[in-house]
Motif scaffolding. Structure first.
Motif, PDB file in Angstrom:
ATOM      1  N   PRO A 192       0.803  -1.230   0.000  1.00 36.87           N
ATOM      2  CA  PRO A 192       0.000   0.000   0.000  1.00 36.87           C
ATOM      3  C   PRO A 192       0.839   1.286   0.000  1.00 36.87           C
ATOM      4  CG  PRO A 192      -0.926  -1.572   1.547  1.00 36.87           C
ATOM      5  CD  PRO A 192       0.387  -2.149   1.057  1.00 36.87           C
ATOM      6  N   GLN A 193       2.023   1.269   0.583  1.00 35.54           N
ATOM      7  CA  GLN A 193       2.854   2.470   0.628  1.00 35.54           C
ATOM      8  C   GLN A 193       3.588   2.725  -0.688  1.00 35.54           C
ATOM      9  OE1 GLN A 193       5.335   1.723   4.007  1.00 35.54           O
ATOM     10  NE2 GLN A 193       3.786   2.390   5.456  1.00 35.54           N
ATOM     11  N   THR A 194       3.798   1.692  -1.487  1.00 38.55           N
ATOM     12  CA  THR A 194       4.540   1.845  -2.746  1.00 38.55           C
ATOM     13  C   THR A 194       3.739   1.271  -3.914  1.00 38.55           C
ATOM     14  OG1 THR A 194       5.689  -0.240  -2.309  1.00 38.55           O
ATOM     15  CG2 THR A 194       6.818   1.780  -1.657  1.00 38.55           C
ATOM     16  N   ARG A 195       2.430   1.291  -3.799  1.00 34.08           N
ATOM     17  CA  ARG A 195       1.546   0.599  -4.753  1.00 34.08           C
ATOM     18  C   ARG A 195       1.681   1.151  -6.167  1.00 34.08           C
ATOM     19  NH1 ARG A 195      -2.254  -2.729  -3.671  1.00 34.08           N
ATOM     20  NH2 ARG A 195      -2.593  -1.938  -1.592  1.00 34.08           N
ATOM     21  N   HIS A 196       1.969   0.222  -7.082  1.00 32.34           N
ATOM     22  CA  HIS A 196       1.954   0.504  -8.509  1.00 32.34           C
ATOM     23  C   HIS A 196       1.098  -0.541  -9.222  1.00 32.34           C
ATOM     24  CE1 HIS A 196       5.091   3.496  -8.186  1.00 32.34           C
ATOM     25  NE2 HIS A 196       5.860   2.639  -7.571  1.00 32.34           N
ATOM     26  N   LEU A 197       0.606  -1.508  -8.460  1.00 30.29           N
ATOM     27  CA  LEU A 197      -0.192  -2.602  -9.011  1.00 30.29           C
ATOM     28  C   LEU A 197      -1.561  -2.622  -8.338  1.00 30.29           C
ATOM     29  CD1 LEU A 197       2.459  -5.488  -8.831  1.00 30.29           C
ATOM     30  CD2 LEU A 197       1.802  -4.194 -10.859  1.00 30.29           C
ATOM     31  N   SER A 198      -2.578  -2.942  -9.109  1.00 30.96           N
ATOM     32  CA  SER A 198      -3.905  -3.116  -8.524  1.00 30.96           C
ATOM     33  C   SER A 198      -3.942  -4.463  -7.802  1.00 30.96           C
ATOM     34  CB  SER A 198      -4.971  -3.093  -9.614  1.00 30.96           C
ATOM     35  OG  SER A 198      -4.889  -4.267 -10.411  1.00 30.96           O
ATOM     36  N   GLN A 199      -4.954  -4.657  -6.973  1.00 27.82           N
ATOM     37  CA  GLN A 199      -5.081  -5.934  -6.272  1.00 27.82           C
ATOM     38  C   GLN A 199      -5.287  -7.073  -7.267  1.00 27.82           C
ATOM     39  OE1 GLN A 199      -4.459  -6.536  -2.992  1.00 27.82           O
ATOM     40  NE2 GLN A 199      -4.502  -8.626  -3.724  1.00 27.82           N
ATOM     41  N   ASP A 200      -5.984  -6.819  -8.367  1.00 36.90           N
ATOM     42  CA  ASP A 200      -6.162  -7.845  -9.400  1.00 36.90           C
ATOM     43  C   ASP A 200      -4.825  -8.236 -10.021  1.00 36.90           C
ATOM     44  OD1 ASP A 200      -8.912  -7.950  -9.048  1.00 36.90           O
ATOM     45  OD2 ASP A 200      -9.318  -6.520 -10.658  1.00 36.90           O
ATOM     46  N   GLU A 201      -3.952  -7.252 -10.266  1.00 40.41           N
ATOM     47  CA  GLU A 201      -2.629  -7.545 -10.819  1.00 40.41           C
ATOM     48  C   GLU A 201      -1.774  -8.321  -9.825  1.00 40.41           C
ATOM     49  OE1 GLU A 201      -1.873  -3.797 -13.801  1.00 40.41           O
ATOM     50  OE2 GLU A 201      -1.872  -3.410 -11.638  1.00 40.41           O
ATOM     51  N   VAL A 202      -1.863  -7.959  -8.550  1.00 34.55           N
ATOM     52  CA  VAL A 202      -1.134  -8.681  -7.500  1.00 34.55           C
ATOM     53  C   VAL A 202      -1.571 -10.136  -7.489  1.00 34.55           C
ATOM     54  CG1 VAL A 202      -0.900  -8.939  -4.989  1.00 34.55           C
ATOM     55  CG2 VAL A 202      -0.656  -6.678  -6.053  1.00 34.55           C
ATOM     56  N   THR A 203      -2.867 -10.372  -7.509  1.00 29.25           N
ATOM     57  CA  THR A 203      -3.393 -11.740  -7.502  1.00 29.25           C
ATOM     58  C   THR A 203      -2.921 -12.515  -8.717  1.00 29.25           C
ATOM     59  OG1 THR A 203      -5.330 -11.041  -6.246  1.00 29.25           O
ATOM     60  CG2 THR A 203      -5.520 -13.109  -7.461  1.00 29.25           C
ATOM     61  N   LEU A 204      -2.970 -11.903  -9.894  1.00 31.24           N
ATOM     62  CA  LEU A 204      -2.524 -12.553 -11.116  1.00 31.24           C
ATOM     63  C   LEU A 204      -1.051 -12.955 -11.032  1.00 31.24           C
ATOM     64  CD1 LEU A 204      -3.122 -13.313 -14.103  1.00 31.24           C
ATOM     65  CD2 LEU A 204      -2.348 -11.022 -14.683  1.00 31.24           C
ATOM     66  N   LEU A 205      -0.202 -12.053 -10.565  1.00 27.59           N
ATOM     67  CA  LEU A 205       1.230 -12.351 -10.455  1.00 27.59           C
ATOM     68  C   LEU A 205       1.503 -13.407  -9.387  1.00 27.59           C
ATOM     69  CD1 LEU A 205       2.627  -8.744 -10.888  1.00 27.59           C
ATOM     70  CD2 LEU A 205       2.883 -10.651 -12.495  1.00 27.59           C
ATOM     71  N   GLU A 206       0.776 -13.356  -8.282  1.00 29.64           N
ATOM     72  CA  GLU A 206       0.950 -14.378  -7.250  1.00 29.64           C
ATOM     73  C   GLU A 206       0.552 -15.753  -7.775  1.00 29.64           C
ATOM     74  OE1 GLU A 206       0.363 -11.839  -3.132  1.00 29.64           O
ATOM     75  OE2 GLU A 206      -1.413 -12.677  -4.098  1.00 29.64           O
ATOM     76  N   ARG A 207      -0.533 -15.813  -8.527  1.00 28.74           N
ATOM     77  CA  ARG A 207      -0.959 -17.090  -9.114  1.00 28.74           C
ATOM     78  C   ARG A 207       0.069 -17.609 -10.121  1.00 28.74           C
ATOM     79  NH1 ARG A 207      -7.410 -16.229 -10.317  1.00 28.74           N
ATOM     80  NH2 ARG A 207      -8.070 -16.258  -8.161  1.00 28.74           N
ATOM     81  N   ALA A 208       0.622 -16.704 -10.931  1.00 30.19           N
ATOM     82  CA  ALA A 208       1.633 -17.110 -11.907  1.00 30.19           C
ATOM     83  C   ALA A 208       2.875 -17.643 -11.202  1.00 30.19           C
ATOM     84  CB  ALA A 208       1.999 -15.926 -12.808  1.00 30.19           C
ATOM     85  N   ALA A 209       3.316 -16.964 -10.159  1.00 28.75           N
ATOM     86  CA  ALA A 209       4.492 -17.399  -9.410  1.00 28.75           C
ATOM     87  C   ALA A 209       4.238 -18.756  -8.768  1.00 28.75           C
ATOM     88  CB  ALA A 209       4.869 -16.367  -8.349  1.00 28.75           C
TER      89      ALA A 209
END
Length: 57
Positions: free
Chosen positions: A26-43
């Motif tokens: 939240p302090q350095t956010r450049h990604l939406s929560q949807d993007e975070v979820t997508l990248l976490e799933r990919a990883a």
């Protein structure tokens, strides 16, 4: 801002999670929560399927 050196030596899944940790914070956010979820799933998928590609020069 993270540099290439920040990811050097990490596997691709580890590098994605590090990117998410920084840019999804939240302090350095450049990604939406949807993007975070997508990248976490990919990883997670890469990790479960043996993707051991290491970020290197």
């Amino acid at each position: 801002m993270a540099t290439y050196e920040s990811y050097k030596g990490l596997t691709l899944p580890e590098a994605l999670l590090q990117l998410v940790e920084h840019h999804g914070n939240p302090q350095t956010r450049h990604l939406s929560q949807d993007e975070v979820t997508l990248l976490e799933r990919a990883a997670d998928w890469m990790d479960r399927n043996g993707c051991m590609v290491v970020v290197s020069p």
